[in-house]
Design a protein around this motif. Structure first.
Motif, PDB file in Angstrom:
ATOM      1  N   LEU A 319       0.853  -1.181   0.000  1.00 28.58           N
ATOM      2  CA  LEU A 319       0.000   0.000   0.000  1.00 28.58           C
ATOM      3  C   LEU A 319       0.888   1.230   0.000  1.00 28.58           C
ATOM      4  CD1 LEU A 319      -2.622  -0.898   2.777  1.00 28.58           C
ATOM      5  CD2 LEU A 319      -2.893  -1.155   0.309  1.00 28.58           C
ATOM      6  N   GLY A 320       0.538   2.210  -0.801  1.00 28.00           N
ATOM      7  CA  GLY A 320       1.251   3.473  -0.801  1.00 28.00           C
ATOM      8  C   GLY A 320       0.384   4.562  -0.203  1.00 28.00           C
ATOM      9  N   LEU A 321       0.977   5.415   0.630  1.00 28.62           N
ATOM     10  CA  LEU A 321       0.259   6.520   1.250  1.00 28.62           C
ATOM     11  C   LEU A 321       1.003   7.820   1.001  1.00 28.62           C
ATOM     12  CD1 LEU A 321      -0.605   5.024   4.787  1.00 28.62           C
ATOM     13  CD2 LEU A 321      -2.100   5.148   2.778  1.00 28.62           C
ATOM     14  N   GLY A 322       0.236   8.865   0.677  1.00 25.87           N
ATOM     15  CA  GLY A 322       0.773  10.222   0.610  1.00 25.87           C
ATOM     16  C   GLY A 322       0.055  11.075   1.630  1.00 25.87           C
ATOM     17  N   THR A 323       0.693  12.133   2.094  1.00 31.72           N
ATOM     18  CA  THR A 323       0.105  12.956   3.148  1.00 31.72           C
ATOM     19  C   THR A 323      -0.036  14.408   2.696  1.00 31.72           C
ATOM     20  OG1 THR A 323       2.130  13.732   4.253  1.00 31.72           O
ATOM     21  CG2 THR A 323       1.376  11.501   4.785  1.00 31.72           C
ATOM     22  N   VAL A 324      -0.818  15.170   3.460  1.00 31.66           N
ATOM     23  CA  VAL A 324      -1.025  16.585   3.141  1.00 31.66           C
ATOM     24  C   VAL A 324       0.228  17.407   3.424  1.00 31.66           C
ATOM     25  CG1 VAL A 324      -3.509  16.446   3.566  1.00 31.66           C
ATOM     26  CG2 VAL A 324      -1.974  17.116   5.425  1.00 31.66           C
ATOM     27  N   THR A 325       1.154  16.854   4.169  1.00 30.41           N
ATOM     28  CA  THR A 325       2.414  17.556   4.459  1.00 30.41           C
ATOM     29  C   THR A 325       3.544  17.115   3.527  1.00 30.41           C
ATOM     30  OG1 THR A 325       2.713  15.933   6.236  1.00 30.41           O
ATOM     31  CG2 THR A 325       1.940  18.125   6.863  1.00 30.41           C
ATOM     32  N   ILE A 348       4.394  19.999  -0.053  1.00 28.26           N
ATOM     33  CA  ILE A 348       3.024  20.123   0.437  1.00 28.26           C
ATOM     34  C   ILE A 348       2.261  18.886  -0.030  1.00 28.26           C
ATOM     35  CG2 ILE A 348       2.086  21.423  -1.513  1.00 28.26           C
ATOM     36  CD1 ILE A 348       0.712  23.277   0.519  1.00 28.26           C
ATOM     37  N   VAL A 349       0.947  18.965  -0.100  1.00 24.93           N
ATOM     38  CA  VAL A 349       0.082  17.803  -0.266  1.00 24.93           C
ATOM     39  C   VAL A 349       0.479  16.929  -1.468  1.00 24.93           C
ATOM     40  CG1 VAL A 349      -1.590  19.225  -1.537  1.00 24.93           C
ATOM     41  CG2 VAL A 349      -2.319  17.050  -0.562  1.00 24.93           C
ATOM     42  N   VAL A 350       0.580  15.629  -1.205  1.00 28.63           N
ATOM     43  CA  VAL A 350       0.775  14.638  -2.262  1.00 28.63           C
ATOM     44  C   VAL A 350      -0.590  14.363  -2.879  1.00 28.63           C
ATOM     45  CG1 VAL A 350       1.552  12.301  -2.818  1.00 28.63           C
ATOM     46  CG2 VAL A 350       2.724  13.614  -1.042  1.00 28.63           C
ATOM     47  N   THR A 351      -0.710  14.555  -4.189  1.00 26.84           N
ATOM     48  CA  THR A 351      -2.016  14.465  -4.834  1.00 26.84           C
ATOM     49  C   THR A 351      -2.317  13.103  -5.448  1.00 26.84           C
ATOM     50  OG1 THR A 351      -0.959  15.521  -6.748  1.00 26.84           O
ATOM     51  CG2 THR A 351      -2.252  16.925  -5.302  1.00 26.84           C
TER      52      THR A 351
END
Length: 417
Positions: A319-325, A348-351
């Motif tokens: 699973l891959g996760l991106g964050t708003v930071t 900044i946010v990963v879209t």
């Protein structure tokens, strides 16, 4: 792994919102733009060639497709067709890759056939749009508009927010700010379903591999399972967590994934994020569900940074996760344990995120790495890649031992900080 900036794989001249990898050609397709505002920021879809040379990844711009006044905010790939969310519309575009040398021989020069080629390796800013133009003697990309349909009818600021093809490419689904799910038969684009799925805007949608269930996530705190246009059930991830009240968290993403070496087994993964921002941020959560019964199997925390996007690898292993930071993480689906973390890789946010596929083209670019994941963000207009080698069998054995060491009660709740 802590805070460390990954060198940009590619930089576009506009903000990037979405990224996909075509398994057949290995093309990396990324899109975005400045929208209709008169800021001078263009809107487009970029087609990149990704290579692994001497253990380092590099990207080459093969073609830039101008989408005029519409920025592509989300997209899905269905063979050689892109379903692109542009304002209140789902636009279908077909792309084709041609041999540049053959095209040049036929029509005079490669430059007459398509856009110039630009190269930007890791840490090389030549992909920023400032590099000199070069004749493309390897491949040409052509893009043609196929059709478009209205995918959101909100009276105020209509916007398509999510889109998915079914795995057999027989259905296309989209959702947006009006809370409706719209389903079309593909490729005829005959309307099949149009129903109000949520009281507020849609965040995400996915469809099971057998096309029997649609899962939707809305900003109204609900994650719903649909059979056709009929509500089958609503999911509740915190039944065994009395410390979590009803509206402390909302669902943010949903994705189906297969289980490696188990043909008929399907899992659903959801992300839950805090509804309110607090000075001391509470953790976000990952939940794994049985993809047939939709019973929760496992829930784990996944850090205190708010999750912005979720991706599942082709194999169903990661699973891959991106964050708003701007941070990135990779988890293993077996235990939801975090394997890799890079703090604020983007500013900044990963879209959006995309794993390299397990196709012939994808494996060639992975090299000796067990997994490789691409990410895009709006701040730096950049595409990043993280790839690493995993001794997967040894790791799975270790995680299995750790997992089995829990008591049955812990395994049932399975909430580990």
């Amino acid at each position: 792994m802590g805070k460390r900036k990954v060198p940009d794989l590619y930089r576009a001249p506009f903000p990037l919102y979405t990224i996909k990898v075509d398994p057949k050609t290995g093309l990396v397709i990324t899109a975005g733009g400045g929208g209709a505002s008169k800021t001078g920021i263009k809107n487009g879809v970029h087609f990149l060639s990704l290579e692994l040379v001497g253990g380092r990844h590099s990207a080459t711009l093969l073609h830039s497709h101008d989408t005029e006044t519409r920025a592509t905010m989300n997209m899905a790939l269905g063979g050689d067709v892109i379903a692109a969310g542009q304002d209140d519309t789902c636009a279908l575009m077909r792309f084709r890759q041609h041999d540049g040398r053959k095209a040049a021989a036929k029509d005079g020069t490669a430059a007459e056939q398509g856009t110039a080629r630009k190269r930007g390796g890791r840490g090389d800013k030549s992909g920023s749009g400032n590099s000199p133009e070069m004749k493309d003697e390897t491949a040409q990309i052509t893009v043609e508009d196929v059709s478009s349909v209205k995918s959101d009818l909100s009276p105020l600021d209509p916007l398509q927010k999510c889109v998915r093809f079914s795995s057999d490419l027989k259905l296309l689904l989209a959702g947006g700010t009006d809370g409706h799910i719209r389903v079309w038969e593909y490729p005829s684009m005959k309307a099949k379903f149009d129903f109000k799925a949520h009281e507020s805007e849609l965040e995400d949608v996915d469809i099971s591999p057998d096309n029997k269930h649609i899962v939707t996530v809305g900003r109204d705190f609900a994650c719903s399972v649909w059979s056709g246009d009929q509500l089958a059930m609503g999911l509740c991830w915190h039944d065994n967590m009395p410390q979590i009240t009803e509206k402390m968290y909302r669902y943010q993403s949903c994705r189906f994934g297969k289980v490696e070496d188990q043909k008929d087994v399907v899992r659903l993964y959801t992300v839950q994020i805090p509804h309110k921002r607090e000075r001391k941020p509470p953790p976000c959560y990952l939940t794994k569900w049985d993809g047939h019964t939709f019973l929760p199997l496992l829930t784990k925390t996944c850090g205190n940074e708010v999750i912005s996007c979720l991706a599942v690898s082709d194999s169903g292993t990661f699973l891959g996760l991106g964050t708003v930071t701007g941070s990135l993480a990779i988890h293993i689906t077996f235990s939801l344990q975090r394997l890799y973390y890079m703090q604020e890789s983007h500013g900044i946010v990963v879209t959006d995120l995309a794993f390299l596929p397990n196709s012939t083209k994808g494996l060639a670019v992975k090299g000796d790495n067990e997994v490789a994941m691409l990410s895009v963000a709006v701040d730096s207009r950049s595409v990043n890649i993280i790839a690493f080698l995993l001794f997967l069998n040894l790791l799975l054995d270790l995680l299995l031992l750790l997992y089995m060491s829990h008591s049955p009660e812990c395994m049932q709740k399975d909430v580990l900080l």
